[in-house]
Design an enzyme around this catalytic site. Sequence first.
Site, PDB file in Angstrom:
ATOM      1  N   LYS A  31       0.688   4.872   8.702  1.00  0.00           N
ATOM      2  CA  LYS A  31       1.268   5.183   7.372  1.00  0.00           C
ATOM      3  C   LYS A  31       0.156   5.341   6.335  1.00  0.00           C
ATOM      4  O   LYS A  31       0.125   6.289   5.557  1.00  0.00           O
ATOM      5  CB  LYS A  31       2.229   4.047   7.010  1.00  0.00           C
ATOM      6  CG  LYS A  31       2.824   4.046   5.633  1.00  0.00           C
ATOM      7  CD  LYS A  31       2.138   3.136   4.623  1.00  0.00           C
ATOM      8  CE  LYS A  31       2.130   1.676   4.889  1.00  0.00           C
ATOM      9  NZ  LYS A  31       1.505   0.853   3.835  1.00  0.00           N
TER      10      LYS A  31
ATOM     11  N   LYS B 216      -7.181   1.374  -2.992  1.00  0.00           N
ATOM     12  CA  LYS B 216      -6.761   0.683  -1.762  1.00  0.00           C
ATOM     13  C   LYS B 216      -6.800   1.650  -0.566  1.00  0.00           C
ATOM     14  O   LYS B 216      -7.261   1.287   0.528  1.00  0.00           O
ATOM     15  CB  LYS B 216      -5.350   0.121  -1.967  1.00  0.00           C
ATOM     16  CG  LYS B 216      -4.669  -0.407  -0.723  1.00  0.00           C
ATOM     17  CD  LYS B 216      -5.340  -1.632  -0.147  1.00  0.00           C
ATOM     18  CE  LYS B 216      -4.689  -2.025   1.173  1.00  0.00           C
ATOM     19  NZ  LYS B 216      -5.454  -2.989   1.939  1.00  0.00           N
TER      20      LYS B 216
ATOM     21  N   THR C 274       0.872  -1.166   0.000  1.00  0.00           N
ATOM     22  CA  THR C 274       0.000   0.000   0.000  1.00  0.00           C
ATOM     23  C   THR C 274       0.914   1.222   0.000  1.00  0.00           C
ATOM     24  O   THR C 274       1.599   1.480   0.985  1.00  0.00           O
ATOM     25  CB  THR C 274      -0.902   0.005   1.246  1.00  0.00           C
ATOM     26  OG1 THR C 274      -1.576  -1.249   1.324  1.00  0.00           O
ATOM     27  CG2 THR C 274      -1.905   1.138   1.173  1.00  0.00           C
TER      28      THR C 274
HETATM   29  P1  NAP Z   1       5.488  -6.443   7.582  1.00  0.00           P
HETATM   30  O1  NAP Z   1       5.133  -7.767   8.153  1.00  0.00           O
HETATM   31  O2  NAP Z   1       5.932  -5.360   8.496  1.00  0.00           O
HETATM   32  O3  NAP Z   1       6.640  -6.692   6.462  1.00  0.00           O
HETATM   33  C1  NAP Z   1       7.290  -5.601   5.873  1.00  0.00           C
HETATM   34  C2  NAP Z   1       8.307  -6.070   4.858  1.00  0.00           C
HETATM   35  O4  NAP Z   1       9.000  -4.909   4.345  1.00  0.00           O
HETATM   36  C3  NAP Z   1       9.380  -7.001   5.424  1.00  0.00           C
HETATM   37  O5  NAP Z   1       9.785  -7.915   4.438  1.00  0.00           O
HETATM   38  C4  NAP Z   1      10.522  -6.016   5.723  1.00  0.00           C
HETATM   39  O6  NAP Z   1      11.791  -6.579   5.764  1.00  0.00           O
HETATM   40  C5  NAP Z   1      10.408  -5.093   4.532  1.00  0.00           C
HETATM   41  N1  NAP Z   1      11.062  -3.810   4.739  1.00  0.00           N
HETATM   42  C6  NAP Z   1      10.745  -2.842   5.623  1.00  0.00           C
HETATM   43  N2  NAP Z   1      11.587  -1.797   5.507  1.00  0.00           N
HETATM   44  C7  NAP Z   1      12.464  -2.121   4.527  1.00  0.00           C
HETATM   45  C8  NAP Z   1      13.576  -1.449   3.925  1.00  0.00           C
HETATM   46  N3  NAP Z   1      13.934  -0.203   4.305  1.00  0.00           N
HETATM   47  N4  NAP Z   1      14.247  -2.077   2.937  1.00  0.00           N
HETATM   48  C9  NAP Z   1      13.866  -3.321   2.530  1.00  0.00           C
HETATM   49  N5  NAP Z   1      12.845  -4.015   3.060  1.00  0.00           N
HETATM   50  C10 NAP Z   1      12.145  -3.410   4.037  1.00  0.00           C
HETATM   51  O7  NAP Z   1       4.291  -5.824   6.732  1.00  0.00           O
HETATM   52  P2  NAP Z   1       3.030  -6.586   6.064  1.00  0.00           P
HETATM   53  O8  NAP Z   1       1.925  -6.651   7.075  1.00  0.00           O
HETATM   54  O9  NAP Z   1       3.494  -7.805   5.372  1.00  0.00           O
HETATM   55  O10 NAP Z   1       2.579  -5.459   5.003  1.00  0.00           O
HETATM   56  C11 NAP Z   1       3.265  -5.313   3.762  1.00  0.00           C
HETATM   57  C12 NAP Z   1       2.479  -4.322   2.891  1.00  0.00           C
HETATM   58  O11 NAP Z   1       1.166  -4.854   2.662  1.00  0.00           O
HETATM   59  C13 NAP Z   1       2.280  -2.940   3.513  1.00  0.00           C
HETATM   60  O12 NAP Z   1       2.352  -1.947   2.519  1.00  0.00           O
HETATM   61  C14 NAP Z   1       0.883  -3.020   4.095  1.00  0.00           C
HETATM   62  O13 NAP Z   1       0.302  -1.739   4.187  1.00  0.00           O
HETATM   63  C15 NAP Z   1       0.192  -3.912   3.081  1.00  0.00           C
HETATM   64  N6  NAP Z   1      -0.959  -4.696   3.577  1.00  0.00           N
HETATM   65  C16 NAP Z   1      -0.903  -5.327   4.787  1.00  0.00           C
HETATM   66  C17 NAP Z   1      -2.009  -6.065   5.228  1.00  0.00           C
HETATM   67  C18 NAP Z   1      -2.000  -6.763   6.570  1.00  0.00           C
HETATM   68  O14 NAP Z   1      -3.101  -7.071   7.089  1.00  0.00           O
HETATM   69  N7  NAP Z   1      -0.862  -7.036   7.170  1.00  0.00           N
HETATM   70  C19 NAP Z   1      -3.142  -6.184   4.423  1.00  0.00           C
HETATM   71  C20 NAP Z   1      -3.161  -5.566   3.167  1.00  0.00           C
HETATM   72  C21 NAP Z   1      -2.048  -4.814   2.758  1.00  0.00           C
HETATM   73  P3  NAP Z   1      12.413  -7.134   7.168  1.00  0.00           P
HETATM   74  O15 NAP Z   1      11.822  -8.508   7.348  1.00  0.00           O
HETATM   75  O16 NAP Z   1      13.863  -7.130   6.929  1.00  0.00           O
HETATM   76  O17 NAP Z   1      11.980  -6.171   8.246  1.00  0.00           O
END
Ligand code: NAP
Length: 294
Positions: free
Chosen positions: A240, A171, A95
């Site tokens: 965010k 989104k 997102t």
């Molecule tokens: P998450 O568990 O916090 O995972 C974030 C990912 O981004 C991890 O692989 C992390 O790597 C990586 N990352 C963060 N900072 C970085 C950097 N500076 N350089 C390279 N990699 C970096 O988040 P998530 O829940 O999977 O969400 C991912 C996306 O999907 C977001 O945009 C979120 O808004 C969206 N989303 C989430 C949900 C939900 O319910 N969770 C639903 C729909 C959409 P590390 O492992 O090294 O930290």
Amino acid sequence: MKVGFLGLGNMGAAIAANLLKAGHEVIVWNRSKLKAEPLVAAGAGLAGSPAQAAAGSDIVMTMLADDAALDATLSGSEGLYQGLRPGSLHISMSTIAVATADEIAAAHGGRGQSFLCAPVFGRPEAAKAAKLFVVTAGEAAAIDRAAPLFAAISQRVFRVGDKPSAASLVKLCGNFMILSAVEALGEAMTLAEKGGVQPAQLLEVLTGSLFDAPIYRTYGTLIAERRYLPAGFAAPLGLKDMRLVGASAEALRVPMPLLSVLRDHLLQAIAQQGGEVDWSAIASSAARNAGLPG
Ligand code: NAP
């Protein structure tokens, strides 16, 4: 299909696992290598950099936290811009801001690379069950090319036009509405509980009558059980998203008074309960403000 997959957080790890299950050849990369291990054990290849993941792939999907994480993964000599062959396709499922999506689309276009925005609705449980809703935008031919991958991870794909950032805007509108529903649930459940009606009972009536929607069922259960840890969607990521909604609202001159309330309540939840809580913890602020345990 040969797919590079970058970002193995709560969502990305589950999505990449389903691509593997569907028989695609997946090569993964994550900033912290440890998170790649279960996927490598399940048959994925491991790339040492985003560029390496892109080098042998027809399509690269990214599921990174935010705009900054995506930028860090795209840029530099080891980044995705450098590694993606002309004609190859990048699908961003994070997102992200509408303006960022426009910038990335232009940068890929200048290199002869294709780009789709394909953010998703659904929490990690839906990702694991391959039941996400994909909202995508970009060139129709690129969407057709991505169709087998979307089929492996989702229950439905929505096409919202040929400008990739349109999918980001849809989104962001959706996430604004989800958090508005959570706020309304939190306030109503607090009112019911303080008046002697169990939140679970209120929820049964609401979801069994006029509010029979996944959002009310999923978040209503979390709130009724005060289950804000571990986070499926962490509060800082929700903050965010509300910031990104605000950026679009400012750019398009759209007053959104409810957005200010949601943003403040997320800040309150993070300040009081820490950055690990789920974004639905804003409901516990409603309870605490009324003198109930949060
Ligand atoms: P998450 O568990 O916090 O995972 C974030 C990912 O981004 C991890 O692989 C992390 O790597 C990586 N990352 C963060 N900072 C970085 C950097 N500076 N350089 C390279 N990699 C970096 O988040 P998530 O829940 O999977 O969400 C991912 C996306 O999907 C977001 O945009 C979120 O808004 C969206 N989303 C989430 C949900 C939900 O319910 N969770 C639903 C729909 C959409 P590390 O492992 O090294 O930290």
